[in-house]
Design an enzyme around this catalytic site. Structure first.
Site: not given
Ligand code: XMP
Length: 527
Positions: A50, A77-78, A169, A171, A226, A228, A383
Site C-alpha cells: 500500500g 511490503c506494507y 512483491h 506478484e 469489442g 470486453d 484482458k
C-alpha cells in the site's frame, strides 16, 4: 479461498491474478473489511502492499481479529510492515534510501533447509522492491528467512504461528519465482485447493448477477463489438436471458461493415437481445468543424449518452408494457481491472483519472439521474483472462482475439476535421491493412493495428497526372497492458505491399506512412 486484504497497492490485483493462475480462488476485499462481517472463513490471508506509512496518522490497519483466527497470514511490503508495527510501533522506520527495482534475494538456510515459503528456491533470486519504509528490527517472536543487500529483514516468519512477511512483491513478473512463493504460501502452507477455473468464474458470476438483479430486474448495456463488452453481454445473457438489453450505437465512426457484423454475431451466434441505433448523421453533423482532439472526444461522449438515454427510455417503456419485467435498474459495463486501476485507487495518492476511459464516467448522468446501478462482472479480470472467459462462454476465437477499438472510433484516428469523406477513406484503408495482417497470419501477434489519416495532403503522380491526395498513417503495436507499447516489426516486403494496395484501391490517397513510435512517449491512438 484465500482472502486478500487490499491496502491500496497498484499491484494488489496481481496477487489474486497469480493465485487464479495457480487455480486457487482468492477474494479481494478492502483492508477495512472486518472479520465479523465475513460470512465465510478463509484458509489463508494475504495483506497487500500500500502507498502509506504504517506509523502515519490515518494509515489503514487490519482488524486484529484476523490474527486470532489461526490461519496462515502473509504480509507483502506494507503488509509486512503492518505485521511488525502491530507487535511494536518502533519496528518500522522510514528507510534512508527508497528502494525501487530489482534486488538480489537470498533465502536463509537453517540446517540445510530454507523456510517453507521458499521451498525449492535455494540460491539467489531477483525480486522486485518498491518501498520507502523498512523494518528497523525483528518483531518479537519472528526470525529472518530471507535477506537482500539493503534489507536484512526482506523475509520474516513467526517462530510458532504461520505468519510470514516479505518486503518484496512476489506478484509482479519482475520477481523471479514470485509465483512459486505464492504457491508455497497458498497451496503448501494454507492448503488451498487448486480447483478454480474460468468455468467456476462463470458459475459464480451468474449466481451473483441473478442475486443482484432479482427475478424481474432488467439490465441495460452498451456494446461495441469489442471483446470486453461482448463477453460481459454474453455472461449477462446467460444469467438473465432477454431481461438484458444490449444497445449498439452507430456513431458514424465505426470500422467498415462493423455494425452489420456485430449485429449478426451478437444476435445470431450469441442470442443476445440487441438494438442497433443508427445515429451516424447526428455524430457526423456534430463533428463538423471540430479540430481539437479533446473536444471531439467530449462531443462524442456526450452525444453517445444522449442517444443511449433516448434508447433506454424506449426500451424501458416497452418493458413496462410487458408482464415479465419491472424497471430497468442496472447498467452493465465491461470494465476490466486495468481500466479500474487507471481511474481510481483506494483513496491513494496515485488517484488519477484518465478522461477517456469509461469507468464509471460514461453513464454517470444516467446512473445518477435515473438511479441506475452499475454492474461490472469483469472488473477483477485482466484482458487475457477476459479472453479465456470468452472462450469458456463459446465466443469465437476471432472475436475473442479482436484488437481493441476505442469508443470514439475512427474519429480519434483522423487528425483534424472528421468528415464523411475522410472517415470513408480511413475506413477503407483500415480494412485493407487489417485484412492483409490477417492474411499474413500475424493478427494475433499484434495487440492493436489501424489506419489513420493525417491532417495534411501530399502530392503524388498518378496516371501521368499530378494529384494532391490524403496521407494514411499505419500503426501496429505490441503491448501487454496498453500502458506501454512497441511498434510491430513488419517486414519491408509487407510494408510495401500494404502501401501499394492502399494507394491503388483507396481513391484520393497518395501516401502511406508507418508510425513506429513507442508508447511512451507516443500514445496508441493518434489523438
Ligand atoms: P492510448 O491512445 O491512450 O490508448 O495509448 C490505450 C488504449 O486505450 C484505447 N482507447 C480508448 N478506449 N475510449 C475507449 O474505449 C477511448 O476514448 C479510448 N482512447 C484510447 C486505445 O484504443 C488503446 O487500446
Amino acid at each position: 479461498t484465500i482472502l486478500t486484504l487490499d491496502f491500496g497497492s497498484q499491484y494488489t490485483h496481481l496477487i489474486t491474478r497469480r493465485l487464479r493462475e495457480l487455480h486457487v480462488y482468492s477474494e479481494m476485499l478492502p483492508c477495512t473489511q472486518k472479520l465479523a462481517d465475513l460470512d465465510w472463513t478463509p484458509v489463508g490471508i494475504i495483506l497487500s502492499g500500500g502507498p502509506y506509512s504504517v506509523y502515519e496518522d490515518g494509515a489503514p490497519h487490519v482488524d486484529p481479529a484476523y490474527f486470532e483466527l489461526g490461519v496462515p497470514i502473509l504480509g507483502i511490503c506494507y503488509g509486512l510492515q503492518e505485521l511488525a508495527y502491530r507487535s511494536c510501533k518502533d519496528n518500522v522506520v522510514a528507510g534512508t534510501a527508497r528502494e525501487y527495482g530489482h534486488a538480489q534475494l537470498q533465502a536463509k538456510s537453517v540446517n540445510g533447509h530454507v523456510d517453507r515459503l521458499f521451498e525449492n528456491l535455494e540460491g539467489e533470486m531477483k525480486v522486485w522492491m518498491s518501498h520507502g519504509d523498512k523494518l528497523s528490527k525483528l518483531p518479537d517472536g519472528f526470525h529472518t528467512i530471507a535477506t537482500t543487500g539493503n534489507s536484512p529483514y526482506a523475509g520474516i516468519a513467526h517462530e510458532s504461528k504461520h505468519i510470514y512477511g516479505i518486503q518484496f512483491h512476489p506478484e509482479v513478473t519482475h520477481s523471479e519465482n514470485g509465483t512459486t512463493i505464492l504457491r508455497n504460501f497458498a497451496v503448501g502452507i494454507c492448503g488451498a485447493k487448486t480447483n478454480w477455473d474460468m468455468g467456476k468464474f462463470v458459475d459464480q458470476e451468474i449466481l451473483r448477477i441473478r442475486k443482484l438483479v432479482g427475478e424481474k430486474g432488467q439490465v441495460l448495456g452498451a456494446v461495441s463489438g469489442g471483446v470486453d463488452s461482448t463477453v460481459a453481454a454474453k455472461l449477462m445473457h446467460q444469467a438473465i436471458g432477454d431481461r438484458f438489453h444490449a444497445v449498439l450505437v452507430n456513431n458514424g465512426c465505426m470500422r467498415l461493415n462493423e455494425c452489420e457484423t456485430v449485429h449478426k454475431t451478437l444476435t445470431e451466434n450469441l442470442g443476445i437481445n440487441l438494438t442497433v441505433v443508427d445515429a451516424s448523421k447526428l455524430f457526423l453533423d456534430g463533428l463538423k468543424g471540430v479540430l481539437d482532439p479533446e473536444q471531439k472526444r467530449k462531443f462524442i461522449g456526450g452525444a453517445f449518452i444522449d442517444v443511449f438515454e433516448a434508447e433506454a427510455k424506449k426500451i424501458e417503456d416497452a418493458a413496462a408494457k410487458s408482464d415479465k419485467a419491472g424497471k430497468i435498474e442496472w447498467f452493465l459495463q465491461g470494465t476490466l481491472y486495468p481500466d479500474v486501476i487507471e481511474s481510481i485507487s483506494f483513496k491513494g495518492p496515485s488517484a488519477t483519472i484518465k478522461t477517456h476511459h469509461n469507468v464509471g464516467g460514461l453513464p454517470k448522468r444516467m446512473t445518477e439521474g435515473q438511479g441506475l446501478r452499475l454492474i461490472e462482472p469483469l472488473r477483477e479480470l485482466f484482458k487475457d483472462e477476459v479472453r479465456a472467459l470468452g472462450r469458456e462462454l463459446g465466443i469465437s476465437h476471432e472475436l475473442v482475439m479482436r484488437h481493441p477499438f476505442p469508443g470514439p472510433g475512427i474519429a480519434i484516428r483522423i487528425l483534424g476535421e472528421v468528415t464523411p469523406e475522410r472517415v470513408e477513406i480511413a475506413r477503407k484503408a483500415d480494412h485493407i491493412f487489417i485484412s492483409m495482417i490477417r492474411e499474413a497470419g500475424i493478427y494475433d501477434d499484434i495487440s492493436q493495428a489501424f489506419a489513420g489519416l493525417d491532417s495534411n495532403k501530399a502530392v503524388g503522380v498518378m496516371g501521368d497526372k499530378r494529384v494532391y491526395g490524403y496521407m494514411i498513417i499505419l500503426r501496429a503495436v505490441c503491448s501487454s497492458d496498453f500502458m506501454t507499447a512497441d511498434a510491430y516489426p513488419f517486414t519491408n516486403e509487407f510494408r510495401k505491399a500494404v502501401a501499394t494496395r492502399i494507394i491503388n484501391e483507396v481513391d484520393g490517397v497518395t501516401r502511406c506512412l508507418f508510425d513506429e513510435t513507442t508508447k511512451p512517449p507516443g500514445t496508441i491512438e493518434l489523438e
